[in-house]
Design an enzyme around this catalytic site. Structure first.
Site, short mmCIF file in Angstrom:
data_model
loop_
_atom_site.label_atom_id
_atom_site.label_comp_id
_atom_site.label_asym_id
_atom_site.label_seq_id
_atom_site.Cartn_x
_atom_site.Cartn_y
_atom_site.Cartn_z
N ASP B 313 0.88 -0.92 -0.11
CA ASP B 313 -0.15 -0.11 -0.47
C ASP B 313 0.78 1.09 -0.20
OD1 ASP B 313 -2.77 -0.92 -0.17
OD2 ASP B 313 -2.32 -1.25 1.94
N ASP B 350 -3.94 25.53 12.70
CA ASP B 350 -4.43 24.41 11.34
C ASP B 350 -3.57 23.53 11.68
OD1 ASP B 350 -5.09 22.55 9.90
OD2 ASP B 350 -4.35 23.96 7.90
N ARG B 388 -14.23 24.20 1.01
CA ARG B 388 -12.96 23.64 1.04
C ARG B 388 -11.80 23.99 1.29
NH1 ARG B 388 -14.30 22.07 -4.52
NH2 ARG B 388 -12.98 20.49 -4.86
N SER B 390 -9.77 26.50 4.66
CA SER B 390 -9.33 26.63 5.31
C SER B 390 -8.64 28.16 4.97
CB SER B 390 -8.30 26.09 6.90
OG SER B 390 -7.27 25.80 6.44
N ASP B 528 -4.90 -4.40 6.01
CA ASP B 528 -5.21 -3.88 7.22
C ASP B 528 -7.44 -3.81 7.18
OD1 ASP B 528 -5.34 -1.37 6.01
OD2 ASP B 528 -4.41 -0.91 7.72
#
Lengths: 595, 692
Positions: B313, B350, B388, B390, B528
């Protein structure tokens, strides 16, 4: 090694390697049912299949294939046995040869069916022309064909994947005989006739010799065994002769397949040393070439059929390297001559000429001996029994390698591939992967079959020799006392179990004891290997094929060649070192001490 | 788990191992190892021959027979010891695990609510499907799946990782393991396994079964070893008649004695590898445990050595989990420092990794120190799915950062325009496989685009070298990612993987595995999530993360307790090591025989054929000492090689040919030469001591 010897060996290798590839590819095409030969022979094939009720597109699993091969050879055995037992009442017997004894017939029938061609008998004094042609020569073709089709089946095992079948035994036998063995033999026989090999059905010719021949012949006792005095030395009597009977017969036709099919059973007792079988150095050279011809070609048939010629070349390289070492050794040892004779003031500069033909000399005899013992052929143009201890050691050792260096037609390659699987198994573990060869994983079942195939022959040799030295009937056949007598028995069983057929001539083996025991050794030495090899073929064919990666051990490079050679030599050595130490090795050491 | 590493010859292990070596003399135990059984029978026979010699009927001097008999017994004991030591080590590991199984009590509840009343039952009474509640500072009684609640759990007993992990209902973090401890809050758990099938049970079983269940390669190797033994049995048995015949024709000497024949047989058969074979297997499993990997069988570990395609992955394995700011790309007429300043301001509050990485980058590049948002009197605007974006509002100035589309709309709304050169920057950044974050400000009624912050998927340090290593081993790496092809290709190139699967769905993964398998490749993967389960089940070697779901763990054939996806590489190496150790010791064992022949054959037959003394190339003192030296060497070499068997042959990531060349040189050539030296040394010692 003389310059002549080096040139001979060089020329031999060049020509052999040149013809191997085209023939190898031709055989691959024929066995896959392709090529121009098919178009010519197709109609003949069809007729044969119709007669035999063979459905040529119906393939067999390994078990059925093995059953067909065994049945085919069992029938062959019965036919040859019957011909010998009944030859007096059958045609083509101008010398009125008597029916052959049951034990000798048993031994000879097995011997020719198993491609061993061990000869307990003398051809010109035992066999009718009919027996020679219909029995022995026919089996020379069929036993050669059997060996080849078994290796073809094994190659198919590698080449195919997730398959249930490995070919049709009847079709394979027909094709290899029809398209390979027969045509080459035909041309070859005509060539031999040109060289002076005879081909007739005449009665033997009595001729008066120019000079009286005087010699000491061993005296035989009532049982036909060499008589011995109180001290155990052979008793001889003086003989003087002015007439000689020249045996005749259809020799050329049998001679061709004798070497081409690595059979080795001579028409005459003297085999390829006889001028009517092997008249000229050129005929000798072609005979040597024909022995390795098909075994060498089959390695490339293998490369072609598995789709990677390099695999074939690697196997051929391993065989060639071993062959060159052995050939150089045998020729060198014979060139050196006998130090005991030298100490008597004899000129031994020419080398050890005892038991060799003057028209061939040391090099051509030494090379022939190497080739015939490596190739499980067994034809001889000199007497191996008369070689120097180390020269004799080489011929014995060649057979102990398991007849895989070129080896018999088909048998040599399947034997070598079995060793390759074993080598790959250990090497595969050493690099940390489940071993694989040509994309096929080598697992427990395969190792079981490989182990059986490698085990059978040495056990037959060792056990057979042990029995022979223990029982009076076995010891009785020995002509020479001491360690050489042991070498003779060891040679006989090594030759029989490995299906070679050559002999250390000193042993009187045409007795019920040796005929029976050697016959058993030959049969199991042949089919005790063929059955596990076919089982291996079946198991491999059924497997998935794994793609090669950088983690896969390459089986086409120098490393693999070295590994393969190492495995063959090591297995041979481990099996036979003690026996060899008590035979030729101690003989050689005694020679040095006496000197 | 076993954090306390045991030394190779830990005294705590030695004593029980020595006791076990004698206990294993039981014929029923010996019978399981056919090669060593031959030595065992040989020991008994020579002991009987010694007794016969004592009675005055000896075929050789009683002292010599006794010496041979003793060393044959030592050979058997040394092999027993190797096995016992390996087992002892893994038993110690199992014992520490068993500690986890101490009798715990479970609070079983009827329904699935935390408020339900519970009954206390022993943990062993829990069955699959039962539900229990577990509160803070209590031990979780059984493996299960969280159905209600969130809690921090200390899993250090299993994983060795001291940081607590969060377990919660639903999602990929719902599995809990029996024996671990809840630190805070509570969980309602449904039991997923019956007693005896739990994780800890599987670990203990793995350790204890390692010696009983032979792996496929072990079986194949055993067949070869048995075949060799049969050959050598034939060689030695037939040597007696040969010798008797030799004596009769040479009229000198005596036939070889049974004692010498047995000595020769034991020296020739592959005792070295046979004696160490089961120790290698047990030690391999122990090493897996030390790496915190649980395999369902030795077969799975061995298969790992054969893997040639590795599916990994992207997130968490190849790249760090989060994107990081790597570049400030300013718009025309804007200074880069100004862009950095604005970006930093908008990110101060943030807390996302991306935001923090912008602050870090600004500090690195322009030495802009972090400022306190509240001190500045700034108002932080959080990211919402609607906007969408900040950003921050500060003294009438608004700074926003977000996706290009969102910022374009924002700027347009305020009468600004989105400059074409920024458009181009955005495109280029996307092409590079990074994420463009556009920064804009609006002040005094106008809005303008300041530039772009490039957020990059950062490839883990050292991972490229790891992949290069794998490539040398012949293993192909394939990156699996949900990203689009463009992004995936760029990361794949940077990480150095051989191939990638972009926009991967569970179906696509499964299809990819099947394709590779159809090509005849062995595929390994880690996973997983529950949606990984089908692919895990299809893969040849499947390592499930311990943090993963129960479904994933059941589908895999290994579980990594550390949940470290690159662990797969270690698993592959351990698998290879096990095979390499077996192969190398087999080669060594067989190669040894050459020297033993040179020691024993001249010694055995020199009375019959004195000329054979020429073969005594080692110049051994006497026939008796030559044979004894070979037998002693044969026994001692087992002891010498125990550390190698337990540690495994050193694995180096090289191509097959290079690896084979090296191992052939070390173990093949070494195996040829070593016994010549060893036997000579032992012979000299014996001669000095005047023993024979």
């Amino acid at each position: 090694m003389t310059t002549h010897a080096w040139l001979l060996l060089g020329a031999y290798l060049v020509i052999l390697l040149l013809v191997a590839k085209p023939l190898g590819i031709y055989i691959a095409n024929v066995m896959e049912g392709r090529g121009f030969a098919m178009r010519l022979g197709g109609p003949i094939e069809s007729v044969l299949y119709r007669l035999g009720g063979v459905k040529k597109d119906e393939e067999m699993g390994w078990l059925k294939y093995a059953f067909a091969i065994l049945l085919f050879n069992l029938l062959g055995f019965l036919a040859v046995y019957a011909l010998q037992r009944l030859q007096l009442w059958l045609p083509l017997n101008p010398q009125a040869m008597a029916n052959v004894s049951p034990d000798s017939s048993f031994n000879t029938a097995i011997s020719f069916v198993t491609n061993t061609n061990w000869q307990g008998y003398g051809g010109e004094s035992t066999m009718s022309y009919l027996t020679q042609m219909l029995g022995l020569a026919v089996q020379n073709f069929l036993s050669a064909a059997t060996g080849i089709v078994v290796v073809i089946a094994l190659i198919r095992g590698f080449a195919r994947h997730t398959a249930k079948t490995i070919g049709n035994a009847w079709v394979d036998l027909t094709r290899i005989t029809l398209y390979v063995l027969l045509p080459i033999s035909l041309v070859y026989a005509v060539f031999l006739v040109g060289q002076g090999v005879i081909q007739n059905f005449d009665a033997y010719k009595n001729v008066t010799t120019v000079e009286a021949t005087r010699y000491d012949a061993p005296k035989l006792d009532a049982a036909g065994q060499p008589a011995k005095d109180d001290k155990g030395n052979a008793v001889t009597e003086s003989v003087s002769l002015r007439t000689q009977s020249l045996p005749m017969g259809p020799v050329a036709s049998q001679e061709a397949i004798k070497t081409l099919g690595t059979n080795g059973g001579g028409f005459f007792n003297a085999n390829s040393a006889h001028p009517f079988e092997n008249p000229t150095p050129l005929a000798n050279f072609i005979q040597m070439l024909s022995i390795f011809l098909i075994p060498a070609a089959l390695t490339l048939t293998f490369g072609r059929m598995v789709g990677d010629m390099r695999q074939g070349w690697a196997v051929l390289a391993a065989m060639t390297l071993l062959f060159v070492v052995m050939a150089v050794a045998a020729m060198s040892f014979e060139h050196q001559g006998n130090p005991l004779l030298a100490s008597l003031g004899t000129d031994t500069s020419v080398g050890n000429m005892e038991g060799k033909e003057t028209r061939f000399g040391i090099a051509d005899s030494g090379l022939f001996a190497t080739i015939t013992t490596l190739a499980s052929c067994g034809a001889v143009n000199s007497m191996h029994d008369s070689f120097m201890p180390l020269g004799g050691f080489v011929t014995l050792w060649n057979m102990m390698l398991g007849e895989v260096v070129f080896g018999g037609v088909g048998t040599g390659l399947y034997g070598m591939l079995v060793f390759a699987v074993m080598a790959v198994f250990i090497a595969g573990l050493m690099i940390g992967r489940t071993p694989e060869y040509l994309g096929k994983k080598i697992e427990a079942y395969e190792m079981k079959m490989v182990s059986i195939a490698i085990l059978v022959t040495p056990l037959l040799v060792l056990a057979g020799t042990a029995i022979a030295v223990m029982v009076p009937a076995g010891v009785a056949g020995i002509a020479n006392p001491g360690a050489h007598g042991f070498s003779e028995i060891l040679y006989a069983f090594t030759s029989a179990a490995n299906n070679n057929g050559s002999a250390f001539a000193g042993l009187s083996a045409n007795t019920p004891f040796y005929n029976t025991l050697l016959g058993i050794a030959m049969w199991f030495g042949r089919f005790g290997v063929i059955v596990p090899v076919l089982a291996l073929a079946g198991a491999l064919a059924a497997k998935k094929r794994i793609t090669a990666s950088a983690g896969t051990m390459p089986t086409h490079g120098p490393l693999f060649v070295v590994l393969l050679i190492g495995t063959v030599v090591l297995v041979g050595a481990l099996n036979y070192v003690p026996a060899l130490a008590l035979g030729p090795v101690v003989e050689h050491l005694m020679l040095g001490l006496a000197h | 788990m076993s954090h306390k590493k045991l030394a190779m010859f830990d005294p705590a292990l030695l004593k029980p191992a020595i006791v076990d070596s004698f206990r294993k003399l039981n014929p029923a135990v010996q019978w399981r190892n056919p090669v060593m059984f031959v030595v065992y029978v040989g020991s008994i026979l020579t002991t009987a021959l010694w007794a016969q010699a004592l009675a005055g009927q000896g075929e050789a001097p009683a002292g010599f027979i006794l010496a041979i008999a003793l060393w044959l017994w030592f050979t058997v004991l040394f092999a027993n010891f190797a096995e016992a030591l390996a087992e002892g080590r893994s038993k110690a590991q199992a014992a520490s695990l068993r500690g986890l199984k101490k009798e715990t009590l479970a609070k079983k509840i009827k329904g699935a609510n935390a408020t339900d009343t519970w009954v206390t039952v022993p943990a062993t009474d829990l069955r699959k499907g039962d539900v229990f509640i577990v509160h803070s500072s209590e031990t979780i009684p059984a493996d299960g799946e969280v159905i209600v609640g969130v809690a921090s759990v200390d899993e250090s007993a299993i994983t060795g990782e001291s940081a607590p992990v969060i377990r919660e209902a639903g999602g990929d973090f719902s599995a809990v393991t029996g024996g671990t401890r809840v630190l805070s809050d509570w969980l309602v758990v449904r039991v997923t396994v019956n007693p005896g099938e739990t994780f800890v049970d599987r670990m203990i079983a793995m350790v204890e079964n390692a010696k009983r269940q032979k792996t496929p390669n072990e079986i194949a190797l055993t067949i070869l070893l048995v075949a060799l033994t049969i050959v050598f049995l034939g060689v030695t048995v037939t040597l007696l008649p040969y010798s008797m015949f030799g004596v009769s024709v040479a009229k000198a000497g005596t036939p070889i004695s049974i004692t010498v024949l047995i000595a020769l047989l034991v020296c020739l058969i592959p005792t070295t590898i046979a004696g160490l074979l089961s120790a290698i297997g047990v030690a391999g499993m122990s090493r897996m445990m030390q790496a915190n990997v649980i395999a369902t069988s030795g077969r799975a570990v061995e298969a790992a050595g054969d893997v040639d395609v590795l599916l990994l992955d992207k997130t968490g394995t190849i790249t760090l989990g989060n994107r990081q700011a790597t570049n400030f790309l300013h718009a025309a007429g804007v200074k880069e420092a100004a862009l950095a300043d604005a970006a930093q301001l908008s990110s101060l509050a943030d807390e996302t990794p991306e935001g923090r990485s912008i602050v870090v980058l600004a500090k690195d590049k322009f030495n802009l120190r972090g400022r306190d948002v509240r001190e500045l009197g700034a108002h932080f605007v959080h990211f919402t799915a609607q906007t969408r974006m900040s950003g921050v509002d500060l003294d009438g100035r608004e700074i926003r950062k977000g996706a290009a589309e969102a910022v374009r709309a924002y700027v347009a709304e305020r009468g600004g325009h989105f400059p074409p050169e920024v458009e181009m920057i955005v495109e280029q950044v996307a092409k590079r496989g990074s994420t463009p974050l556009v920064v804009a400000e609006s002040a005094g009624g106008g809005a303008r685009v300041l530039g772009v912050v490039e957020l990059k998927d950062v490839v883990k340090g050292g991972i490229k070298e790891r992949f290069a290593e794998l490539r040398r081993m012949g293993i192909k790496t394939v990156m699996i990612t949900g990203d689009n092809r463009l992004t995936a290709a760029s990361i794949a190139a940077e990480a150095g993987v051989d191939d990638f699967l972009a926009e991967a769905t569970p179906e696509a993964k499964l299809k990819l595995i099947r394709e590779y398998q159809a090509e005849g490749r062995l595929v390994a993967m880690t996973g997983d999530g529950t949606n990984d389960a089908p692919a895990l089940a299809q893969a040849d070697v499947a390592v499930a993360m311990n943090t993963g779901t129960q479904a994933a763990k059941e589908a895999g054939n290994m579980v990594d307790l550390d949940s470290n996806p690159t662990k797969l590489i270690e698993v592959v190496e351990t698998g290879k090591q096990m095979l390499m150790t077996r192969g190398s010791l087999t080669t060594f064992s067989i190669a040894n025989d050459v020297a033993k022949y040179f020691a024993i054959i001249p010694a055995a037959f020199v009375t019959t054929y004195p000329q054979l003394a020429a073969l005594n190339v080692m110049g051994l003192a006497s026939p008796a000492s030559a044979i004894l030296s070979a037998v002693i060497f044969n026994a001692l070499i087992i002891m010498f090689l125990i550390p190698l068997a337990l540690k495994g042959v050193k694995y180096q990531p090289r191509g097959a040919a290079a690896l084979l060349r090296r191992n052939l040189a070390v173990y093949g050539l070494g195996g040829l030469i070593a016994p010549f030296i060893g036997i000579k040394l032992i012979d000299m010692l014996i001669a000095v001591a005047g023993l024979a």
